[in-house]
Design a protein around this motif. Structure first.
Motif, mmCIF file in Angstrom:
data_model
loop_
_atom_site.group_PDB
_atom_site.id
_atom_site.type_symbol
_atom_site.label_atom_id
_atom_site.label_comp_id
_atom_site.label_asym_id
_atom_site.label_seq_id
_atom_site.Cartn_x
_atom_site.Cartn_y
_atom_site.Cartn_z
ATOM 1 N N GLN A 174 0.856 -1.172 0.000
ATOM 2 C CA GLN A 174 0.000 0.000 0.000
ATOM 3 C C GLN A 174 0.899 1.231 0.000
ATOM 4 O OE1 GLN A 174 -2.772 0.126 3.239
ATOM 5 N NE2 GLN A 174 -3.435 2.190 2.761
ATOM 6 N N GLN A 175 0.746 2.079 -1.002
ATOM 7 C CA GLN A 175 1.555 3.289 -1.096
ATOM 8 C C GLN A 175 1.090 4.294 -0.043
ATOM 9 O OE1 GLN A 175 1.683 4.963 -5.010
ATOM 10 N NE2 GLN A 175 3.067 6.601 -4.424
ATOM 11 N N ASN A 176 2.067 4.953 0.610
ATOM 12 C CA ASN A 176 1.767 5.973 1.615
ATOM 13 C C ASN A 176 2.618 7.198 1.322
ATOM 14 O OD1 ASN A 176 1.480 7.597 3.870
ATOM 15 N ND2 ASN A 176 1.557 5.894 5.330
ATOM 16 N N THR A 177 2.037 8.197 0.700
ATOM 17 C CA THR A 177 2.782 9.406 0.320
ATOM 18 C C THR A 177 3.107 10.281 1.519
ATOM 19 O OG1 THR A 177 0.704 10.547 -0.193
ATOM 20 C CG2 THR A 177 1.834 9.418 -2.023
ATOM 21 N N GLN A 178 2.596 9.951 2.683
ATOM 22 C CA GLN A 178 2.874 10.723 3.899
ATOM 23 C C GLN A 178 4.248 10.385 4.490
ATOM 24 O OE1 GLN A 178 0.635 13.114 4.880
ATOM 25 N NE2 GLN A 178 -0.448 12.487 3.032
ATOM 26 N N LEU A 179 4.822 9.252 4.077
ATOM 27 C CA LEU A 179 6.128 8.838 4.591
ATOM 28 C C LEU A 179 7.242 9.632 3.921
ATOM 29 C CD1 LEU A 179 5.712 4.941 4.684
ATOM 30 C CD2 LEU A 179 5.684 6.515 6.620
ATOM 31 N N ASN A 180 8.349 9.825 4.635
ATOM 32 C CA ASN A 180 9.529 10.473 4.075
ATOM 33 C C ASN A 180 10.231 9.511 3.125
ATOM 34 O OD1 ASN A 180 9.179 12.820 5.629
ATOM 35 N ND2 ASN A 180 10.225 11.876 7.367
ATOM 36 N N ASP A 181 11.039 10.059 2.208
ATOM 37 C CA ASP A 181 11.824 9.229 1.294
ATOM 38 C C ASP A 181 12.689 8.257 2.091
ATOM 39 O OD1 ASP A 181 10.773 10.527 -0.857
ATOM 40 O OD2 ASP A 181 12.516 11.801 -1.243
ATOM 41 N N GLY A 182 12.682 6.990 1.700
ATOM 42 C CA GLY A 182 13.497 5.978 2.364
ATOM 43 C C GLY A 182 12.836 5.333 3.571
ATOM 44 N N ASP A 183 11.750 5.915 4.072
ATOM 45 C CA ASP A 183 11.051 5.327 5.224
ATOM 46 C C ASP A 183 10.120 4.217 4.765
ATOM 47 O OD1 ASP A 183 12.282 7.061 6.935
ATOM 48 O OD2 ASP A 183 10.532 8.324 7.304
ATOM 49 N N ILE A 184 10.042 3.183 5.562
ATOM 50 C CA ILE A 184 9.139 2.064 5.297
ATOM 51 C C ILE A 184 8.366 1.798 6.579
ATOM 52 C CG2 ILE A 184 8.969 -0.391 4.748
ATOM 53 C CD1 ILE A 184 11.622 -0.139 3.251
ATOM 54 N N GLU A 185 7.079 1.605 6.455
ATOM 55 C CA GLU A 185 6.241 1.248 7.604
ATOM 56 C C GLU A 185 5.634 -0.120 7.326
ATOM 57 O OE1 GLU A 185 1.995 2.790 8.703
ATOM 58 O OE2 GLU A 185 3.488 4.204 9.496
ATOM 59 N N ILE A 186 5.765 -1.032 8.288
ATOM 60 C CA ILE A 186 5.261 -2.392 8.111
ATOM 61 C C ILE A 186 4.268 -2.696 9.226
ATOM 62 C CG2 ILE A 186 5.867 -4.845 8.102
ATOM 63 C CD1 ILE A 186 8.632 -4.000 7.044
ATOM 64 N N THR A 187 3.125 -3.240 8.851
ATOM 65 C CA THR A 187 2.126 -3.676 9.824
ATOM 66 C C THR A 187 1.860 -5.152 9.595
ATOM 67 O OG1 THR A 187 1.077 -1.491 9.785
ATOM 68 C CG2 THR A 187 -0.222 -3.316 10.685
ATOM 69 N N LEU A 188 1.973 -5.940 10.648
ATOM 70 C CA LEU A 188 1.655 -7.369 10.576
ATOM 71 C C LEU A 188 0.291 -7.583 11.214
ATOM 72 C CD1 LEU A 188 5.059 -8.888 11.734
ATOM 73 C CD2 LEU A 188 4.166 -8.781 9.424
ATOM 74 N N SER A 189 -0.528 -8.383 10.585
ATOM 75 C CA SER A 189 -1.849 -8.691 11.123
ATOM 76 C C SER A 189 -2.000 -10.198 11.236
ATOM 77 C CB SER A 189 -2.942 -8.137 10.207
ATOM 78 O OG SER A 189 -2.839 -6.742 10.085
ATOM 79 N N ALA A 190 -2.503 -10.633 12.365
ATOM 80 C CA ALA A 190 -2.780 -12.051 12.588
ATOM 81 C C ALA A 190 -3.846 -12.150 13.663
ATOM 82 C CB ALA A 190 -1.520 -12.792 13.014
ATOM 83 N N LYS A 191 -4.443 -13.301 13.779
ATOM 84 C CA LYS A 191 -5.480 -13.497 14.798
ATOM 85 C C LYS A 191 -4.883 -13.321 16.192
ATOM 86 C CE LYS A 191 -9.200 -16.547 16.195
ATOM 87 N NZ LYS A 191 -9.944 -17.763 15.897
ATOM 88 N N GLU A 192 -3.663 -13.848 16.377
ATOM 89 C CA GLU A 192 -2.964 -13.686 17.660
ATOM 90 C C GLU A 192 -1.456 -13.743 17.430
ATOM 91 O OE1 GLU A 192 -3.116 -18.202 19.406
ATOM 92 O OE2 GLU A 192 -4.903 -16.954 19.692
ATOM 93 N N ARG A 193 -0.723 -13.197 18.385
ATOM 94 C CA ARG A 193 0.737 -13.186 18.279
ATOM 95 C C ARG A 193 1.258 -14.608 18.504
ATOM 96 N NH1 ARG A 193 4.418 -8.322 19.869
ATOM 97 N NH2 ARG A 193 6.448 -9.203 19.383
ATOM 98 N N SER A 194 2.255 -14.993 17.697
ATOM 99 C CA SER A 194 2.804 -16.348 17.780
ATOM 100 C C SER A 194 4.310 -16.295 17.655
ATOM 101 C CB SER A 194 2.221 -17.213 16.659
ATOM 102 O OG SER A 194 2.686 -16.729 15.405
ATOM 103 N N LEU A 195 4.933 -17.445 17.811
ATOM 104 C CA LEU A 195 6.382 -17.552 17.643
ATOM 105 C C LEU A 195 6.766 -17.170 16.216
ATOM 106 C CD1 LEU A 195 9.142 -18.375 18.758
ATOM 107 C CD2 LEU A 195 8.603 -20.727 18.124
ATOM 108 N N GLU A 196 5.959 -17.552 15.252
ATOM 109 C CA GLU A 196 6.233 -17.207 13.860
ATOM 110 C C GLU A 196 6.212 -15.692 13.652
ATOM 111 O OE1 GLU A 196 3.373 -18.737 11.053
ATOM 112 O OE2 GLU A 196 4.882 -18.819 9.486
ATOM 113 N N ILE A 197 5.270 -15.000 14.269
ATOM 114 C CA ILE A 197 5.189 -13.534 14.179
ATOM 115 C C ILE A 197 6.418 -12.913 14.828
ATOM 116 C CG2 ILE A 197 3.923 -11.488 14.975
ATOM 117 C CD1 ILE A 197 2.471 -12.919 12.731
ATOM 118 N N ASP A 198 6.809 -13.402 16.002
ATOM 119 C CA ASP A 198 7.990 -12.869 16.694
ATOM 120 C C ASP A 198 9.252 -13.057 15.861
ATOM 121 O OD1 ASP A 198 6.448 -12.047 18.836
ATOM 122 O OD2 ASP A 198 6.870 -13.827 20.035
ATOM 123 N N GLU A 199 9.373 -14.203 15.208
ATOM 124 C CA GLU A 199 10.543 -14.453 14.359
ATOM 125 C C GLU A 199 10.537 -13.541 13.139
ATOM 126 O OE1 GLU A 199 10.572 -18.649 13.555
ATOM 127 O OE2 GLU A 199 11.584 -19.095 15.447
#
Length: 151
Positions: free
Chosen positions: A6-31
């Motif tokens: 998803q493009q976000n023009t509000q971010l500065n050049d070189g910045d990346i924002e990542i959102t992870l979504s899951a039903k619940e936090r797991s070892l796989e998410i932590d890794e």
């Protein structure tokens, strides 16, 4: 697993924002979070390990086992055992290498040198490593190791 951009023009050049979504936090998410945090930092080709009056430059792939013994931290390679000072978690962090898995309060193994796992009478497991080295795997850390091995 689904991946979306998803493009976000509000971010500065070189910045990346990542959102992870899951039903619940797991070892796989932590890794995955740990992997993303370390994404730009490459593992070092050699790690300096200070021992008394020497500094050994050791390739991480040559490390079989890191074990705490009393006040010493022993780094086992095929050639030698290097006694050093420091904390286990600090050395694991310096390695920046996912091949190193902590298996107890006192030990971490390089999974590339893991030959087999055996049940131990304490309820945990014993790791059999290159050069017939052995270390206990506590029940607390067993799930992490099994996950890393794909079990």
């Amino acid at each position: 697993m689904e991946i979306h951009f998803q493009q976000n023009t509000q971010l500065n050049d070189g910045d990346i924002e990542i959102t992870l979504s899951a039903k619940e936090r797991s070892l796989e998410i932590d890794e995955l979070i740990a992997y993303l945090k370390n994404y730009q930092s490459m593992p070092p080709a050699v790690v300096p390990i200070k021992s008394d009056d020497h500094v050994y430059l050791v390739k991480p792939e040559n490390i079989i086992l890191i074990d705490v013994s009393g006040n010493d931290l022993n780094v086992y390679t095929k050639e030698k055992v290097i006694p050093t000072k420091g904390r286990l978690y600090a050395l694991i962090d310096r390695l920046k290498n996912p091949d190193f898995v902590q298996v107890s309060k006192h030990a971490a193994v390089n999974i590339n040198h893991l030959q087999s796992l055996e049940a131990s009478f304490t309820g945990g497991m014993t790791a059999i490593l290159t050069d017939k080295l052995k270390t206990d795997i506590s029940r607390k850390y067993l799930n992490v190791l099994e996950h890393r091995l794909g079990l």
